[in-house]
Motif scaffolding. Structure first.
Motif, PDB file in Angstrom:
ATOM      1  N   THR A  74      -3.384 -17.539  -9.232  1.00 56.88           N
ATOM      2  CA  THR A  74      -2.925 -16.211  -8.856  1.00 56.88           C
ATOM      3  C   THR A  74      -3.341 -15.956  -7.420  1.00 56.88           C
ATOM      4  O   THR A  74      -4.171 -16.679  -6.864  1.00 56.88           O
ATOM      5  N   GLY A  75      -2.754 -14.919  -6.818  1.00 57.53           N
ATOM      6  CA  GLY A  75      -3.196 -14.533  -5.482  1.00 57.53           C
ATOM      7  C   GLY A  75      -4.437 -13.668  -5.569  1.00 57.53           C
ATOM      8  O   GLY A  75      -5.069 -13.545  -6.605  1.00 57.53           O
ATOM      9  N   TYR A  82       2.974 -15.386 -10.131  1.00 58.12           N
ATOM     10  CA  TYR A  82       4.056 -14.799 -10.916  1.00 58.12           C
ATOM     11  C   TYR A  82       4.298 -13.352 -10.502  1.00 58.12           C
ATOM     12  O   TYR A  82       5.274 -12.740 -10.909  1.00 58.12           O
ATOM     13  N   GLY A  83       3.411 -12.803  -9.727  1.00 61.84           N
ATOM     14  CA  GLY A  83       3.575 -11.481  -9.148  1.00 61.84           C
ATOM     15  C   GLY A  83       2.750 -11.430  -7.872  1.00 61.84           C
ATOM     16  O   GLY A  83       1.628 -11.954  -7.818  1.00 61.84           O
ATOM     17  N   VAL A  84       3.286 -10.838  -6.822  1.00 52.72           N
ATOM     18  CA  VAL A  84       2.601 -10.795  -5.532  1.00 52.72           C
ATOM     19  C   VAL A  84       1.640  -9.610  -5.515  1.00 52.72           C
ATOM     20  O   VAL A  84       2.043  -8.469  -5.739  1.00 52.72           O
ATOM     21  N   ARG A  85       0.365  -9.892  -5.266  1.00 55.06           N
ATOM     22  CA  ARG A  85      -0.649  -8.845  -5.295  1.00 55.06           C
ATOM     23  C   ARG A  85      -0.353  -7.748  -4.277  1.00 55.06           C
ATOM     24  O   ARG A  85      -0.586  -6.566  -4.533  1.00 55.06           O
ATOM     25  N   LEU A  86       0.180  -8.124  -3.133  1.00 56.81           N
ATOM     26  CA  LEU A  86       0.509  -7.131  -2.115  1.00 56.81           C
ATOM     27  C   LEU A  86       1.551  -6.151  -2.638  1.00 56.81           C
ATOM     28  O   LEU A  86       1.444  -4.944  -2.442  1.00 56.81           O
ATOM     29  N   ARG A  87       2.572  -6.656  -3.310  1.00 60.07           N
ATOM     30  CA  ARG A  87       3.607  -5.781  -3.871  1.00 60.07           C
ATOM     31  C   ARG A  87       3.003  -4.840  -4.908  1.00 60.07           C
ATOM     32  O   ARG A  87       3.342  -3.655  -4.963  1.00 60.07           O
ATOM     33  N   GLU A  88       2.120  -5.345  -5.754  1.00 54.03           N
ATOM     34  CA  GLU A  88       1.479  -4.501  -6.749  1.00 54.03           C
ATOM     35  C   GLU A  88       0.668  -3.398  -6.081  1.00 54.03           C
ATOM     36  O   GLU A  88       0.618  -2.262  -6.561  1.00 54.03           O
ATOM     37  N   ALA A 131      -8.199  -3.267  -6.032  1.00 51.14           N
ATOM     38  CA  ALA A 131      -6.808  -2.894  -6.292  1.00 51.14           C
ATOM     39  C   ALA A 131      -6.559  -1.469  -5.852  1.00 51.14           C
ATOM     40  O   ALA A 131      -7.407  -0.614  -5.950  1.00 51.14           O
ATOM     41  N   VAL A 132      -5.358  -1.242  -5.362  1.00 55.23           N
ATOM     42  CA  VAL A 132      -4.996   0.080  -4.883  1.00 55.23           C
ATOM     43  C   VAL A 132      -4.529   0.916  -6.057  1.00 55.23           C
ATOM     44  O   VAL A 132      -3.790   0.457  -6.897  1.00 55.23           O
ATOM     45  N   GLY A 133      -4.918   2.176  -6.099  1.00 56.96           N
ATOM     46  CA  GLY A 133      -4.472   3.076  -7.139  1.00 56.96           C
ATOM     47  C   GLY A 133      -5.523   4.093  -7.463  1.00 56.96           C
ATOM     48  O   GLY A 133      -5.361   5.278  -7.252  1.00 56.96           O
ATOM     49  N   SER A 134      -6.653   3.653  -7.986  1.00 58.82           N
ATOM     50  CA  SER A 134      -7.721   4.575  -8.343  1.00 58.82           C
ATOM     51  C   SER A 134      -9.039   3.839  -8.378  1.00 58.82           C
ATOM     52  O   SER A 134      -9.099   2.630  -8.412  1.00 58.82           O
ATOM     53  N   GLY A 149      -2.593  -7.539   2.206  1.00 57.55           N
ATOM     54  CA  GLY A 149      -1.556  -8.141   3.018  1.00 57.55           C
ATOM     55  C   GLY A 149      -2.084  -9.259   3.885  1.00 57.55           C
ATOM     56  O   GLY A 149      -1.479 -10.332   3.988  1.00 57.55           O
ATOM     57  N   ARG A 150      -3.225  -9.021   4.527  1.00 59.05           N
ATOM     58  CA  ARG A 150      -3.819 -10.051   5.379  1.00 59.05           C
ATOM     59  C   ARG A 150      -4.259 -11.266   4.560  1.00 59.05           C
ATOM     60  O   ARG A 150      -4.086 -12.420   4.974  1.00 59.05           O
TER      61      ARG A 150
END
Length: 499
Positions: free
Chosen positions: A211-212, A235-241, A259-262, A281-282
């Motif tokens: 995973t990333g 299977y999913g890009v961490r930046l997009r999440e 992780a971004v959110g809370s 992103g970096r």
């Protein structure tokens, strides 16, 4: 060949992301020797323990990306150490607080960001890793006042984005704490000749990051220090999440890797989301630049990787293998469900914010207005991790009780709620095949999704599907199911389409 498998929040734990895929990978390559280096995301995952491991898994090393950091040898009181830390962390902070540029060449990292900022991030990251190796860890330094002041200077620098400039002291403290957790792999003793002369990652022939995110960091260090080839599967890009979670302001426990959110159930502020998203992103750009081969699990993920700077020549789309045998019996019975279940909807998964069970319940309320005898079975696949009573699962149950009060034929009869919450392994749904076969239609309500394995399993069971338009959903179902906009339960009935 000896393979170092790098995971975060999954294999070899009994619960978590990409656990089943990693297990199939390891068991299918019995001719090779595997060493697993796993980062855990929470105490519940560690309490659940590990799944059964094959014989050719030679060793397993684990480390938490949650809780307080473990005390390590060394210290950061010396002037020289503090000066070097300020220099390297300053480079990293400057990179994640830099403004978006324009006209950056393909392959330079996140779209619109100049190459020199990508270099500053890489220099800062590896400089911090070298310091961790010399002085015994970074946790104390990353949570220090020096780190907060360094980040503050970067955010106040001329030309910094408006979001970074608005960061307050509380925001800076939150960001440095999240970065400390995300960067913990830099301080681990996985990189060679630790206790007992164990070679660690210096002795593997290939690093495979499953995973990333934080799981890539050990592979990046092994690549730089020992020249070990790095294979990255996503299977999913961490930046997009991070983008999606930041835009939604989702409430729930923050991921251990920032992780971004809370954070701790509290929504994160705009400046915090901006800085943490920039960090992801970096990190993604650095991983794509250094990986020898990148294997996205679907075309949707591949497009995101290309947009984030991944070289097309090193991209190979590899879909996950699926074991159809355990769903064959249900599928052979045909698409028609058993008598009495033709008006039953089934949702299968882990009850957590990205799955958006809240929107599912509101959408089902719309269904009930048109089909009063419809039912919804929510079957949770989480095992060994009991949800917190005041957490997201409890909130979903409370909403279901509010939207669908128990119905009774008369004052002397017991009520019956049309929404049921069950758990995989219960007598009525002992297996996944039984869960998918428990109704006529399988629904997916996610706002974030990588490769929707559940939809493939549902189709193997011969069930119709209704899904939100996220991740690789359209890619997976083709023209065989209905798709609706995500997080719009009130409009879904008028905006459904086939992929």
């Amino acid at each position: 060949m000896r393979v170092g498998l790098l995971t975060e929040g999954g294999y070899p734990y009994a619960t978590g992301d990409a656990r089943v895929w990693c297990d199939r990978l390891v068991r299918g390559l019995a001719q090779h020797e595997f060493e697993v280096y796993a980062l855990s995301r929470g105490p519940g995952q560690e309490r659940a323990g590990w799944g059964e491991l094959p014989r050719h898994v030679g060793r397993v090393c684990t480390a938490p990306l949650w809780g307080e950091p473990e005390p390590r040898r060394g210290g950061w009181g010396g002037r020289r150490q503090r000066r070097r830390f300020a220099e390297h962390f300053g480079e990293l902070a400057a990179a994640i607080s830099a403004p978006y540029g324009s006209g950056a060449p393909h392959g330079s990292g996140v779209p619109g960001r100049p190459t020199d900022q990508a270099d500053r991030f890489a220099n800062g990251l590896h400089g911090l890793a070298d310091l961790a190796g010399e002085y015994g860890g970074l946790s104390a330094a990353l949570r220090s006042e020096d780190a907060v002041r360094t980040l503050e200077r970067a955010c106040r620098a001329l030309g910094a984005p408006h979001g970074a400039q608005r960061a307050r002291v509380a925001d800076l403290l939150t960001v440095t704490e999240a970065l400390e957790r995300a960067l913990r792999p830099l301080s681990l003793d996985w990189y060679g000749h630790g206790a007992g002369g164990d070679p660690g990652l210096s002795g593997v022939d290939l690093c495979h990051a499953a995973t990333g995110g934080a799981a890539v960091l050990p592979g990046l260090l092994a690549k730089r220090r020992f020249g070990t080839p790095l294979l990255l599967t996503e299977y999913g890009v961490r930046l997009r999440e991070s983008y999606l979670a930041g835009a939604a302001g989702a409430v729930g426990a923050a991921g251990a890797a920032g992780a971004v959110g809370s954070e701790g159930g509290r929504p994160l502020s705009g400046p915090v989301r901006s800085l943490l998203t920039a960090f992801h992103g970096r990190l993604a750009a650095e991983a794509y630049a250094r990986a020898d081969l990148i294997t996205p699990g679907n075309t949707h993920t591949r497009r995101w990787q290309e947009r984030c700077g991944a070289d097309r020549e090193r991209l190979r789309t590899v879909y996950p293998g699926m074991d159809a045998a355990r769903f064959a019996e249900v599928g052979e019975q045909g698409a028609a469900p058993s008598e009495g279940d033709d008006r039953t909807l089934v949702w299968v998964g882990r009850i957590e914010p990205p799955k958006d069970v809240i929107a599912l319940l509101h959408a089902f309320a719309e269904v009930r207005r048109r089909q009063p005898d419809a039912r919804l079975r929510i079957i949770e696949t989480r095992r060994g991790e009991d949800p917190e009573p005041d957490g997201y699962p409890a909130h979903c149950r409370a909403l279901a009780d509010h939207l669908f009060p128990d119905e009774a034929a008369d004052a002397h009869s017991a009520g019956d709620n049309p929404v049921s919450f069950e758990r995989l392994g219960d007598p009525e749904v002992p297996t996944l095949a039984d869960a998918y076969g428990a109704g006529g239609v399988v629904v997916l309500s996610s706002v974030v999704e990588g490769f929707p394995v559940g939809l493939v399993e549902a189709m193997l069971c011969g069930r119709a599907t209704v899904s939100t338009d996220v991740g690789a959903v359209c890619e997976v179902i083709g023209g065989t199911g209905l798709v609706v906009p995500r997080a719009t339960p009130g409009r879904s009935r008028t905006r459904a389409w086939r992929c």
